[in-house]
Design an enzyme around this catalytic site. Structure first.
Site, PDB file in Angstrom:
ATOM      1  N   CYS A 185       0.844  -1.194   0.000  1.00  0.00           N
ATOM      2  CA  CYS A 185       0.000   0.000   0.000  1.00  0.00           C
ATOM      3  C   CYS A 185       0.881   1.245   0.000  1.00  0.00           C
ATOM      4  O   CYS A 185       1.893   1.311   0.686  1.00  0.00           O
ATOM      5  CB  CYS A 185      -0.937   0.086   1.187  1.00  0.00           C
ATOM      6  SG  CYS A 185      -2.092  -1.260   1.307  1.00  0.00           S
TER       7      CYS A 185
ATOM      8  N   ARG B 261       4.023  -0.184  -4.752  1.00  0.00           N
ATOM      9  CA  ARG B 261       3.776  -0.733  -3.425  1.00  0.00           C
ATOM     10  C   ARG B 261       2.486  -1.555  -3.350  1.00  0.00           C
ATOM     11  O   ARG B 261       2.203  -2.179  -2.333  1.00  0.00           O
ATOM     12  CB  ARG B 261       3.702   0.388  -2.387  1.00  0.00           C
ATOM     13  CG  ARG B 261       4.942   1.256  -2.334  1.00  0.00           C
ATOM     14  CD  ARG B 261       4.751   2.351  -1.329  1.00  0.00           C
ATOM     15  NE  ARG B 261       4.640   1.819   0.008  1.00  0.00           N
ATOM     16  CZ  ARG B 261       5.653   1.588   0.811  1.00  0.00           C
ATOM     17  NH1 ARG B 261       6.882   1.877   0.421  1.00  0.00           N
ATOM     18  NH2 ARG B 261       5.465   1.097   2.010  1.00  0.00           N
TER      19      ARG B 261
ATOM     20  N   TRP C 156      -2.555  -2.824  -1.661  1.00  0.00           N
ATOM     21  CA  TRP C 156      -2.191  -4.241  -1.770  1.00  0.00           C
ATOM     22  C   TRP C 156      -3.069  -4.937  -0.751  1.00  0.00           C
ATOM     23  O   TRP C 156      -2.896  -4.739   0.455  1.00  0.00           O
ATOM     24  CB  TRP C 156      -0.712  -4.431  -1.459  1.00  0.00           C
ATOM     25  CG  TRP C 156      -0.231  -5.832  -1.704  1.00  0.00           C
ATOM     26  CD1 TRP C 156       0.177  -6.361  -2.883  1.00  0.00           C
ATOM     27  CD2 TRP C 156      -0.098  -6.875  -0.730  1.00  0.00           C
ATOM     28  NE1 TRP C 156       0.546  -7.679  -2.711  1.00  0.00           N
ATOM     29  CE2 TRP C 156       0.385  -8.019  -1.406  1.00  0.00           C
ATOM     30  CE3 TRP C 156      -0.349  -6.972   0.634  1.00  0.00           C
ATOM     31  CZ2 TRP C 156       0.629  -9.227  -0.765  1.00  0.00           C
ATOM     32  CZ3 TRP C 156      -0.112  -8.176   1.279  1.00  0.00           C
ATOM     33  CH2 TRP C 156       0.382  -9.287   0.581  1.00  0.00           C
TER      34      TRP C 156
ATOM     35  N   ASN D  95      -1.880   1.959   5.604  1.00  0.00           N
ATOM     36  CA  ASN D  95      -0.980   0.902   5.136  1.00  0.00           C
ATOM     37  C   ASN D  95      -0.570   0.105   6.352  1.00  0.00           C
ATOM     38  O   ASN D  95      -0.002   0.664   7.281  1.00  0.00           O
ATOM     39  CB  ASN D  95       0.250   1.531   4.456  1.00  0.00           C
ATOM     40  CG  ASN D  95       1.369   0.533   4.234  1.00  0.00           C
ATOM     41  OD1 ASN D  95       1.108  -0.663   4.061  1.00  0.00           O
ATOM     42  ND2 ASN D  95       2.600   1.000   4.227  1.00  0.00           N
ATOM     43  N   GLY D  96      -0.891  -1.193   6.351  1.00  0.00           N
ATOM     44  CA  GLY D  96      -0.527  -2.024   7.494  1.00  0.00           C
ATOM     45  C   GLY D  96      -1.650  -2.993   7.808  1.00  0.00           C
ATOM     46  O   GLY D  96      -2.548  -3.213   6.993  1.00  0.00           O
TER      47      GLY D  96
ATOM     48  N   GLU E 237      18.296 -17.226  -7.404  1.00  0.00           N
ATOM     49  CA  GLU E 237      17.843 -15.894  -7.814  1.00  0.00           C
ATOM     50  C   GLU E 237      17.259 -15.925  -9.229  1.00  0.00           C
ATOM     51  O   GLU E 237      16.222 -15.297  -9.496  1.00  0.00           O
ATOM     52  CB  GLU E 237      19.020 -14.902  -7.706  1.00  0.00           C
ATOM     53  CG  GLU E 237      18.747 -13.492  -8.179  1.00  0.00           C
ATOM     54  CD  GLU E 237      17.606 -12.789  -7.460  1.00  0.00           C
ATOM     55  OE1 GLU E 237      17.083 -13.310  -6.457  1.00  0.00           O
ATOM     56  OE2 GLU E 237      17.224 -11.703  -7.932  1.00  0.00           O
TER      57      GLU E 237
ATOM     58  N   LYS F 160      13.427 -14.871 -10.178  1.00  0.00           N
ATOM     59  CA  LYS F 160      13.115 -13.834 -11.175  1.00  0.00           C
ATOM     60  C   LYS F 160      12.108 -14.371 -12.189  1.00  0.00           C
ATOM     61  O   LYS F 160      11.163 -13.688 -12.553  1.00  0.00           O
ATOM     62  CB  LYS F 160      14.377 -13.376 -11.937  1.00  0.00           C
ATOM     63  CG  LYS F 160      15.366 -12.525 -11.186  1.00  0.00           C
ATOM     64  CD  LYS F 160      14.918 -11.103 -10.936  1.00  0.00           C
ATOM     65  CE  LYS F 160      14.180 -11.001  -9.639  1.00  0.00           C
ATOM     66  NZ  LYS F 160      14.893 -10.774  -8.437  1.00  0.00           N
TER      67      LYS F 160
ATOM     68  N   GLU G   4       8.527 -14.851 -10.540  1.00  0.00           N
ATOM     69  CA  GLU G   4       7.730 -13.701 -10.121  1.00  0.00           C
ATOM     70  C   GLU G   4       7.238 -12.837 -11.274  1.00  0.00           C
ATOM     71  O   GLU G   4       6.182 -12.239 -11.152  1.00  0.00           O
ATOM     72  CB  GLU G   4       8.438 -12.862  -9.045  1.00  0.00           C
ATOM     73  CG  GLU G   4       9.677 -12.152  -9.465  1.00  0.00           C
ATOM     74  CD  GLU G   4      10.305 -11.367  -8.312  1.00  0.00           C
ATOM     75  OE1 GLU G   4       9.607 -10.951  -7.384  1.00  0.00           O
ATOM     76  OE2 GLU G   4      11.522 -11.147  -8.365  1.00  0.00           O
TER      77      GLU G   4
ATOM     78  N   HIS H  13      19.372 -36.060  -6.597  1.00  0.00           N
ATOM     79  CA  HIS H  13      18.658 -36.512  -5.395  1.00  0.00           C
ATOM     80  C   HIS H  13      17.152 -36.258  -5.494  1.00  0.00           C
ATOM     81  O   HIS H  13      16.460 -36.239  -4.486  1.00  0.00           O
ATOM     82  CB  HIS H  13      19.223 -35.820  -4.155  1.00  0.00           C
ATOM     83  CG  HIS H  13      20.659 -36.178  -3.907  1.00  0.00           C
ATOM     84  ND1 HIS H  13      21.045 -37.406  -3.440  1.00  0.00           N
ATOM     85  CD2 HIS H  13      21.797 -35.474  -4.120  1.00  0.00           C
ATOM     86  CE1 HIS H  13      22.370 -37.443  -3.343  1.00  0.00           C
ATOM     87  NE2 HIS H  13      22.857 -36.278  -3.757  1.00  0.00           N
TER      88      HIS H  13
ATOM     89  N   LYS I 151       6.254  -4.196  -4.005  1.00  0.00           N
ATOM     90  CA  LYS I 151       7.693  -3.988  -3.897  1.00  0.00           C
ATOM     91  C   LYS I 151       8.181  -4.093  -2.467  1.00  0.00           C
ATOM     92  O   LYS I 151       9.218  -4.667  -2.190  1.00  0.00           O
ATOM     93  CB  LYS I 151       8.030  -2.614  -4.480  1.00  0.00           C
ATOM     94  CG  LYS I 151       9.499  -2.268  -4.464  1.00  0.00           C
ATOM     95  CD  LYS I 151      10.245  -3.057  -5.504  1.00  0.00           C
ATOM     96  CE  LYS I 151      11.728  -2.798  -5.488  1.00  0.00           C
ATOM     97  NZ  LYS I 151      12.455  -3.865  -6.186  1.00  0.00           N
TER      98      LYS I 151
HETATM   99  O1  M6R Z   1      13.192  -4.723   0.353  1.00  0.00           O
HETATM  100  P1  M6R Z   1      13.765  -6.059   0.684  1.00  0.00           P
HETATM  101  O2  M6R Z   1      15.073  -6.307   0.042  1.00  0.00           O
HETATM  102  O3  M6R Z   1      13.797  -6.335   2.159  1.00  0.00           O
HETATM  103  O4  M6R Z   1      12.722  -7.087   0.054  1.00  0.00           O
HETATM  104  C1  M6R Z   1      12.861  -8.468   0.211  1.00  0.00           C
HETATM  105  C2  M6R Z   1      11.978  -9.210  -0.762  1.00  0.00           C
HETATM  106  O5  M6R Z   1      10.639  -8.889  -0.551  1.00  0.00           O
HETATM  107  C3  M6R Z   1      12.341  -8.904  -2.220  1.00  0.00           C
HETATM  108  O6  M6R Z   1      13.678  -9.176  -2.488  1.00  0.00           O
HETATM  109  C4  M6R Z   1      11.464  -9.729  -3.178  1.00  0.00           C
HETATM  110  O7  M6R Z   1      11.760 -11.083  -3.057  1.00  0.00           O
HETATM  111  C5  M6R Z   1      11.625  -9.244  -4.610  1.00  0.00           C
HETATM  112  N1  M6R Z   1      10.358  -9.158  -5.250  1.00  0.00           N
HETATM  113  C6  M6R Z   1      12.463 -10.147  -5.432  1.00  0.00           C
HETATM  114  O8  M6R Z   1      12.602  -9.709  -6.741  1.00  0.00           O
END
Ligand code: M6R
Length: 613
Positions: free
Chosen positions: A2, A27, A74, A100-101, A486, A490, A493, A509, A608
């Site tokens: 949010c 956000r 969100w 927000n929260g 990673e 990527k 997501e 395994h 984000k």
């Molecule tokens: O702001 P932060 O680095 O603490 O966020 C952590 C994760 O939420 C963030 O890395 C998330 O996994 C991303 N969407 C990955 O691309």
């Protein structure tokens, strides 16, 4: 999660708030809403994005007024729909609130308020909050800022809120606990927002609110901050150094694309003043003040989430290899709830792009209670994590807007590399010749990243070949294992293709059972150590008809002959490999997502900055 924006001053609030919401849309983008007041309260709310809200407003007349609040959501409590969209109103329609929260005790509060005759129209926890403030005002006759403060004493949970009272239309009240909130101080005007991005075009003078602080800002130019116990606080006014140009997409189609291409510069920015190849040194001012405690630490614990956690794993390999300090890498969400052993001679490193991730913040709180030294590796300047730590280093990647983290990852890895080298040097665990070699090579990394980026046409072609896959496997060994994780994250997501990252040797395994001609297997195969082993892993995949896409070192003939596709990256020292090998994986996911018609910057269900548990 949010984004919230508020404005009071002398200008038209509507365009300012809409622009602010667009900047905060990363956000959350389930719904958007706005309220302005100009003798009459006007509220618009719409499921979907800010553009849907703008279209809704176009159907009537643009709301006037020099005071207003806006929200981009969100969803947590209640479906993303028009009714659950913020702002929410009190029963008498005089108070308007955005949030927000999460209000954890909203059910108890709601039941009590119902008994007092309050009726609710949404499924949100936020609506309970505005009714609670209304009830407090009704019972006590307090001015709005006091009613907000008193009401918040009854609330359990996290909040950043802005409240507008139509009976007092020259002021906004804002409060925070656990969710970020920044106050921008202009000439006879105030801005309030979840982060500084909607503010910096108007003023660079800001105050980051602390937890359990309540601010009241007035059109007259006065403002005051109190804590929840009614004590007046002296605000810490800071001058930011952010440029509005940093917030645009430039010539790129997506923020993620722009951020991938910024990496030669952002890695360089992260090294500035910290790496000097001419004189042969690396330094990190963050560790200076506590250098004795840090270099003599019994153990490092890294707490992070998502991509930052992957960077933390690379940090583990780096710090253990170069500085010989044991490192544990923990998901912050697990660390905080499992009664971990944390001692006062431990150093806990928080890795976070946003500096606002709720789980990471909570894990740090726990580590602090146990007396560990807290070190932050953060991108967002002035963020909650940055302010909570004992010491720390910013990665200086600039605003990262694409939900999928890219340049923050390479910034974090660069910073951890510098840290490992500094500690190794101080502890005498790294031979001087190797130390100097790594410094020289680190300084070359930005230009080598640029060379990888020049290869994008080939990566785009490979993306076209595998874009219809429903599953993918990413394999890597050593420093490239976290890169495999990673790469898989990527792809998941932003393109919604299921992907798993594995240490290459683990394939046999279990995951090997999945391999057939429809399974792309992306192998990060640049390793010098265990090279033969990774070649064998590739052979095993090929023997089962898997499609191999190998990231190899320039000039590699052996793997190029076996793999279906190869992507070359420049040669470098093994500890620095992730800074290069992750780049093709970022590009591969990016192109696949674009080809599949996905919203690269705002993938479904994500936000984000994850400020809720
Ligand atoms: O702001 P932060 O680095 O603490 O966020 C952590 C994760 O939420 C963030 O890395 C998330 O996994 C991303 N969407 C990955 O691309």
């Amino acid at each position: 999660m949010c984004g919230i924006v508020g404005y009071v001053g002398t200008k038209d609030a509507y365009p300012l708030i809409i622009k602010g919401l667009q900047l905060l849309e990363y956000r959350g983008y389930d719904s958007a809403g706005i309220a302005t007041y100009n003798g009459k309260l006007r509220v618009f709310k719409k499921k979907g994005k800010v553009k849907d809200l703008i279209n809704l407003v176009k159907e009537s007349s643009v709301p006037e007024g020099t005071i207003g609040i806006g929200h981009t959501r969100w969803a947590t409590h209640g479906l993303p729909n028009d009714i659950n969209a913020h702002p929410h109103l009190s029963g008498d329609g005089k108070l308007v609130l955005i949030h927000n929260g999460i209000i954890e005790n909203y059910n108890v509060l709601k039941e009590a308020l119902k008994k007092e005759g309050h009726e609710f129209i949404s499924e949100t926890d936020t609506e309970v909050l505005v009714h609670l403030i209304e009830e407090t005002q009704k019972r006590t006759g307090l001015p709005i800022e006091e009613a907000v403060r008193v009401a918040l004493t009854k609330v359990v949970g996290a909040y950043a809120i802005i409240v507008m009272d139509t009976d007092e239309p020259d002021k906004l009240v804002a409060a925070r606990k656990g969710s970020p909130l920044v106050l921008g101080i202009g000439e006879d005007e105030f801005f309030i927002a979840s982060d500084p991005t909607p503010i910096i075009e108007h003023t660079q003078k800001v105050v980051f609110l602390n937890d359990e602080e309540i601010a009241v800002v007035q059109r007259s130019g006065d403002f005051q901050i109190k804590d929840i116990d009614n004590r007046i606080q002296t605000p810490f006014i800071q001058e930011l150094d952010m440029k509005i140009a940093e917030l645009g997409k430039g010539d790129f189609d997506y923020y993620m694309q722009k951020e991938i291409y910024e990496q030669p510069k952002t890695i360089e920015d992260c090294m500035r003043g910290r790496v000097n190849a001419h004189e042969g040194w690396v330094m990190l001012s963050g560790i200076k003040e506590f250098s004795e405690r840090i270099s003599k630490a019994k153990r490092f614990i890294v707490a992070a989430c998502g991509t930052s956690w992957h960077a933390g794993l690379i940090g583990e390999y780096l710090i253990e290899e170069l500085a010989r300090i044991p490192v544990e890498v923990e998901y912050a969400s697990e660390l905080r709830y499992r009664n971990p052993i944390i001692n006062s001679d431990d150093v806990v490193i928080a890795l976070s792009q946003s500096g606002e991730t709720a789980d990471t913040l909570a894990a740090l709180g726990l580590a602090k209670e146990k007396g560990a030294l807290i070190y932050g590796v953060v991108n967002a300047v002035g963020s909650s994590i940055a302010r909570m730590t004992d010491a720390g280093s910013y990665i200086h990647a600039g605003p990262e807007i694409g939900v999928a983290s890219t340049k923050a990852f390479t910034g974090q890895v660069t910073l951890l590399t510098i840290m490992a080298m500094c500690l190794g040097y101080e502890r005498g665990t790294i031979p001087r010749s190797y130390y100097l070699q790594l410094i020289e090579e680190l300084a070359n990394i930005p230009s080598k990243v640029a060379r990888v980026l020049e290869n994008s046409k080939k990566i785009e072609y490979i993306a076209g070949e595998i874009k219809e896959a429903t599953n993918a496997l990413y394999l890597g060994r050593g420093y490239n294992f976290p890169v495999a994780l990673e790469g898989a994250l990527k792809l998941k997501e932003i393109s919604y293709i299921h992907a798993e990252g594995y240490p290459a040797a683990e394939m046999k395994h279990g995951p090997i059972a999945l391999i057939d001609e429809n399974m792309p297997v992306i192998v990060i195969a640049t390793n010098k150590s265990a090279y033969e082993k990774i070649v064998s892993n590739i052979q095993e995949v090929k023997a089962r008809k898997g499609v191999v896409i190998a990231v190899v070192t320039e000039g590699d003939k052996i793997i190029s002959d076996i793999a279906d596709y190869t992507i070359e990256i420049p040669d470098t020292d093994e500890p620095l490999t992730p800074l290069l090998s992750v780049i093709p994986l970022q590009l591969l996911s990016y192109y696949i997502a674009v080809m599949r018609g996905c919203n690269v910057d705002q993938p479904r269900n994500l936000a984000k900055s994850v400020t809720v548990e």
